[in-house]
Enzyme design. Structure first.
Site, PDB file in Angstrom:
ATOM      1  CE  LYS A   1      -4.329  -1.694   1.845  1.00 35.75           C
ATOM      2  NZ  LYS A   1      -5.264  -1.609   2.984  1.00 35.75           N
TER       3      LYS A   1
ATOM      4  CE  LYS B   1      -9.607  -9.285  -5.329  1.00 34.21           C
ATOM      5  NZ  LYS B   1      -9.124  -9.664  -4.107  1.00 34.21           N
TER       6      LYS B   1
ATOM      7  CE  LYS C   1     -17.337   2.202  -7.736  1.00 35.88           C
ATOM      8  NZ  LYS C   1     -18.314   2.456  -6.467  1.00 35.88           N
TER       9      LYS C   1
END
Ligand code: TRP
Length: 336
Positions: A111, A191, A194
């Protein structure tokens, strides 16, 4: 009855990957477990985001959860930031877990690479808050995807460390990995997500356009690359998008039709996608109706979340009371 906890970030309207990968399973779990479902908005702020959009992201998601069959009468459904005990317990937990353990977690590394301009402490202690989410409700099982295993392991380590040092309060939770399909986005590569824009939003099922929006998305879905033209034979097992989806929405007979048609080039991808669209639209008819009813009654979402928060807080306060006792924190008698 065992308690199951799961959390989801408020990303707004759900997509097919969320449904097949998690929510469909949550709906089923309600029959067998005491379920606690939490929309984790405090986790969401660890990432750079637009404050003006947050309320919408939350309400759109809750509408979808309810329309898909999460039943607030049977399960707890609430917003994380409405139950301040989550962050309180996270603070307590940050005192029983070592820096080194968190530093080794790969998700933090991933991240931070993703948002190098905003590597904040919240991102680092994210899994500590997640452990608090789960353990406040003394959940034994946590339905999650593979990517969350490291966090569940940490929650277990924290429970163990706390119990060992202060006395037993928490069960050692376990991940509940169900055999769910890995759904790629319509790009056939990554995958479904959005943020990558390769998703099929569930709203297409409520579009009232006879499936036009859905068919348009499916027409772009990447299929078996051996089928360059309609005359080439393919294999549904090598079809990263439509092949996988057919298995979720079609009958054995239809699957046999797909297989024969695809491997002999008897049908084209257009035919195959058409059948899939039809089945998907039928599958989501109830969802579309319930969603429309909820959108016409916006007070319902607020009511559900208020009720959920109230019930969740009662449990959370009880657990935190036990924690305070074990920690030996002194309180003046008159304190609330
Ligand atoms: N980290 C989870 C995700 O990104 C969301 C989450 C927060 C969660 N708290 C949780 C999942 C507790 C399971 C249990 O998907």
């Amino acid at each position: 009855m065992k308690t199951v906890f799961s959390g989801i970030q408020p990303s707004g309207e759900l997509h097919l990957g969320n449904y097949l990968g998690a929510i469909r399973n949550w709906v089923k779990l309600q029959d067998q477990y005491r379920c606690v479902f939490c929309v984790v908005d405090y986790h969401a702020i660890t990432q750079t985001y637009e404050p003006k959009e947050m309320a919408r992201r939350v309400t759109d998601m809750v509408v979808d959860l309810l329309a898909l069959g999460i039943d607030p009468e049977r399960s707890l459904l609430f917003l994380q930031s409405s139950v301040p005990e989550h962050t309180e317990l996270a603070w307590v937990f940050s005192n029983v877990i070592g820096m080194g353990v968190l530093e080794r977690k790969t998700q933090f590394k991933d991240k931070s690479e993703h948002q190098p301009e905003n590597i904040n402490v919240g991102l680092f202690t994210y899994p500590v808050l997640q452990a608090a989410d789960i353990l406040l409700y003394k959940a034994e099982a946590v339905p999650v995807g593979q990517d969350q295993l490291q966090h569940i392991e940490l929650a277990r380590d924290i429970a163990r460390a706390f119990n060992h040092r202060f006395g037993k309060v928490f069960p050692e939770c376990e991940a509940m990995l169900t055999n769910l399909p890995k759904l790629l986005g319509i790009d056939g590569k990554q995958k479904m997500s959005k943020s990558l824009g390769n998703h099929i939003p569930l709203t297409v099922f409520g579009a009232n356009d006879s499936g036009k929006a859905l068919k348009k998305l499916l027409s772009r879905a990447v299929t078996d690359d051996k089928r360059v033209t309609r005359e080439d034979a393919g294999n549904p097992d090598d079809c990263p998008t439509i092949g996988v989806m057919h298995k979720q929405f079609s009958t054995d007979e239809e699957l046999a039709w797909v297989r024969t048609g695809c491997t002999t080039a008897g049908i084209g991808c257009v035919d195959c996608k058409g059948k899939l669209a039809e089945n998907m639209l039928a599958h989501f008819t109830g969802y579309a109706e319930r969603r429309a009813a909820l959108l016409a009654n916006p007070g319902r979402v607020e009511e559900v979340l208020a009720m959920g928060a109230q019930k969740a807080r009662a449990i959370a306060q009880r657990t935190l009371g036990e924690v305070h006792k074990k920690l030996g924190l002194w309180r003046p008698k008159a304190a609330p």
